[in-house]
Design a protein around this motif. Sequence first.
Motif, PDB file in Angstrom:
ATOM      1  N   UNK A 106     -82.080   2.045  24.704  1.00 16.05           N
ATOM      2  CA  UNK A 106     -82.702   3.325  25.021  1.00 16.05           C
ATOM      3  C   UNK A 106     -84.074   3.500  24.370  1.00 16.05           C
ATOM      4  N   UNK A 107     -84.273   2.922  23.183  1.00 16.49           N
ATOM      5  CA  UNK A 107     -85.566   3.061  22.526  1.00 16.49           C
ATOM      6  C   UNK A 107     -86.663   2.326  23.288  1.00 16.49           C
ATOM      7  N   UNK A 108     -86.342   1.180  23.870  1.00 19.39           N
ATOM      8  CA  UNK A 108     -87.325   0.442  24.661  1.00 19.39           C
ATOM      9  C   UNK A 108     -87.698   1.251  25.902  1.00 19.39           C
ATOM     10  N   UNK A 109     -86.704   1.832  26.550  1.00 20.06           N
ATOM     11  CA  UNK A 109     -86.973   2.659  27.729  1.00 20.06           C
ATOM     12  C   UNK A 109     -87.817   3.885  27.362  1.00 20.06           C
ATOM     13  N   UNK A 110     -87.501   4.515  26.232  1.00 22.30           N
ATOM     14  CA  UNK A 110     -88.284   5.678  25.787  1.00 22.30           C
ATOM     15  C   UNK A 110     -89.721   5.278  25.479  1.00 22.30           C
ATOM     16  N   UNK A 111     -89.898   4.147  24.800  1.00 25.50           N
ATOM     17  CA  UNK A 111     -91.243   3.681  24.467  1.00 25.50           C
ATOM     18  C   UNK A 111     -92.038   3.401  25.741  1.00 25.50           C
ATOM     19  N   UNK A 112     -91.397   2.807  26.728  1.00 24.33           N
ATOM     20  CA  UNK A 112     -92.082   2.532  27.992  1.00 24.33           C
ATOM     21  C   UNK A 112     -92.460   3.823  28.710  1.00 24.33           C
ATOM     22  N   UNK A 113     -91.595   4.814  28.638  1.00 23.85           N
ATOM     23  CA  UNK A 113     -91.879   6.075  29.323  1.00 23.85           C
ATOM     24  C   UNK A 113     -92.988   6.862  28.636  1.00 23.85           C
ATOM     25  N   UNK A 114     -93.237   6.589  27.362  1.00 28.47           N
ATOM     26  CA  UNK A 114     -94.263   7.309  26.608  1.00 28.47           C
ATOM     27  C   UNK A 114     -95.606   6.579  26.610  1.00 28.47           C
ATOM     28  N   UNK A 115     -95.678   5.445  27.296  1.00 25.46           N
ATOM     29  CA  UNK A 115     -96.884   4.626  27.329  1.00 25.46           C
ATOM     30  C   UNK A 115     -98.083   5.451  27.803  1.00 25.46           C
ATOM     31  N   UNK A 116     -99.157   5.392  27.028  1.00 26.50           N
ATOM     32  CA  UNK A 116    -100.388   6.084  27.395  1.00 26.50           C
ATOM     33  C   UNK A 116    -100.432   7.550  27.005  1.00 26.50           C
ATOM     34  N   UNK A 117     -99.353   8.084  26.475  1.00 33.49           N
ATOM     35  CA  UNK A 117     -99.306   9.494  26.086  1.00 33.49           C
ATOM     36  C   UNK A 117     -99.321   9.599  24.563  1.00 33.49           C
ATOM     37  N   UNK A 118    -100.024  10.573  24.032  1.00 35.80           N
ATOM     38  CA  UNK A 118     -99.976  10.753  22.576  1.00 35.80           C
ATOM     39  C   UNK A 118     -98.627  11.331  22.146  1.00 35.80           C
ATOM     40  N   UNK A 119     -98.135  10.863  21.007  1.00 33.29           N
ATOM     41  CA  UNK A 119     -96.841  11.297  20.480  1.00 33.29           C
ATOM     42  C   UNK A 119     -97.007  11.648  19.005  1.00 33.29           C
ATOM     43  N   UNK A 120     -96.290  12.669  18.562  1.00 27.65           N
ATOM     44  CA  UNK A 120     -96.271  13.019  17.146  1.00 27.65           C
ATOM     45  C   UNK A 120     -94.974  12.518  16.527  1.00 27.65           C
ATOM     46  N   UNK A 121     -95.122  11.768  15.447  1.00 33.79           N
ATOM     47  CA  UNK A 121     -93.979  11.242  14.706  1.00 33.79           C
ATOM     48  C   UNK A 121     -93.901  12.032  13.402  1.00 33.79           C
ATOM     49  N   UNK A 122     -92.862  12.835  13.245  1.00 37.03           N
ATOM     50  CA  UNK A 122     -92.670  13.627  12.030  1.00 37.03           C
ATOM     51  C   UNK A 122     -91.831  12.818  11.057  1.00 37.03           C
ATOM     52  N   UNK A 123     -92.126  12.939   9.771  1.00 32.23           N
ATOM     53  CA  UNK A 123     -91.270  12.275   8.799  1.00 32.23           C
ATOM     54  C   UNK A 123     -91.258  13.033   7.486  1.00 32.23           C
ATOM     55  N   UNK A 124     -90.118  12.897   6.799  1.00 31.64           N
ATOM     56  CA  UNK A 124     -89.910  13.534   5.499  1.00 31.64           C
ATOM     57  C   UNK A 124     -89.983  12.464   4.424  1.00 31.64           C
ATOM     58  N   UNK A 125     -90.613  12.807   3.311  1.00 35.15           N
ATOM     59  CA  UNK A 125     -90.720  11.894   2.182  1.00 35.15           C
ATOM     60  C   UNK A 125     -89.677  12.265   1.144  1.00 35.15           C
ATOM     61  N   UNK A 126     -89.232  11.281   0.400  1.00 39.80           N
ATOM     62  CA  UNK A 126     -88.264  11.532  -0.661  1.00 39.80           C
ATOM     63  C   UNK A 126     -88.986  12.158  -1.848  1.00 39.80           C
ATOM     64  N   UNK A 127     -88.272  12.975  -2.561  1.00 39.31           N
ATOM     65  CA  UNK A 127     -88.853  13.824  -3.596  1.00 39.31           C
ATOM     66  C   UNK A 127     -89.665  13.106  -4.668  1.00 39.31           C
ATOM     67  N   UNK A 128     -89.248  12.062  -5.265  1.00 42.38           N
ATOM     68  CA  UNK A 128     -90.085  11.564  -6.360  1.00 42.38           C
ATOM     69  C   UNK A 128     -91.459  11.074  -5.894  1.00 42.38           C
ATOM     70  N   UNK A 129     -91.631  10.889  -4.599  1.00 50.47           N
ATOM     71  CA  UNK A 129     -92.874  10.309  -4.094  1.00 50.47           C
ATOM     72  C   UNK A 129     -93.831  11.345  -3.507  1.00 50.47           C
ATOM     73  N   UNK A 130     -93.461  12.600  -3.529  1.00 50.66           N
ATOM     74  CA  UNK A 130     -94.342  13.616  -2.935  1.00 50.66           C
ATOM     75  C   UNK A 130     -94.451  14.850  -3.826  1.00 50.66           C
ATOM     76  N   UNK A 131     -94.475  14.634  -5.123  1.00 53.28           N
ATOM     77  CA  UNK A 131     -94.560  15.767  -6.049  1.00 53.28           C
ATOM     78  C   UNK A 131     -95.900  16.477  -5.946  1.00 53.28           C
ATOM     79  N   UNK A 132     -96.952  15.700  -5.733  1.00 55.68           N
ATOM     80  CA  UNK A 132     -98.287  16.289  -5.637  1.00 55.68           C
ATOM     81  C   UNK A 132     -98.895  15.947  -4.285  1.00 55.68           C
TER      82      UNK A 132
END
Length: 180
Positions: free
Chosen positions: A61-87
């Motif tokens: 399914x990820x390959x199919x999703x990647x193909x369907x998103x070809x040419x379109x901008x996508x936002x990838x959200x991510x969370x960082x673990x606490x000791x690495x984002x104190x400041x």
Amino acid sequence: AVVSTQSTGASARKERTQKDWDRIAREMEREELELEERERQEEMARKPGIKFPQAGEKIDPEVLMAQSKRGQPIMVFFNLRMPFCKTEKQTAILLKQCAAALLNANIQVQSYPVGGCRAIFYVQDGQYAYQTKDYLLTRREVESVSIDQREFDNPVELKLTREEEEEMSNDTEEGSRNEL
């Protein structure tokens, strides 16, 4: 109704009737429709379609999703673990490192911290969003990644170095002193 126009460079007059003007308008409209059709066909030719697996092949399914998103901008959200984002500085450094690593893999991203321990990578070509996700999930600093409202947790176990553990314990001690 007769409308007269002068031809350029000649003094001869050419008279056009309403019938002539109607014919010219139809020709222009037809040319406009043909141009729109050509542009639409060129756009479709630029966008490669989704390549579905043959019967009996495993569907990823990820390959199919990647193909369907070809040419379109996508936002990838991510969370960082606490000791690495104190400041904010720590977060900015981590974002620059990740963006540079992705650029080395020919994936262009723009990074945006969203406050605290959350950030966004704006991927210009959506077909690379899942490769970006895969890379982020190899980083121990990343807790989870979200693409198209699908959440992916990081399977990498967080193992802190002694320095990081000491720094965390010092920060918690300072925090408890400040509360008193």
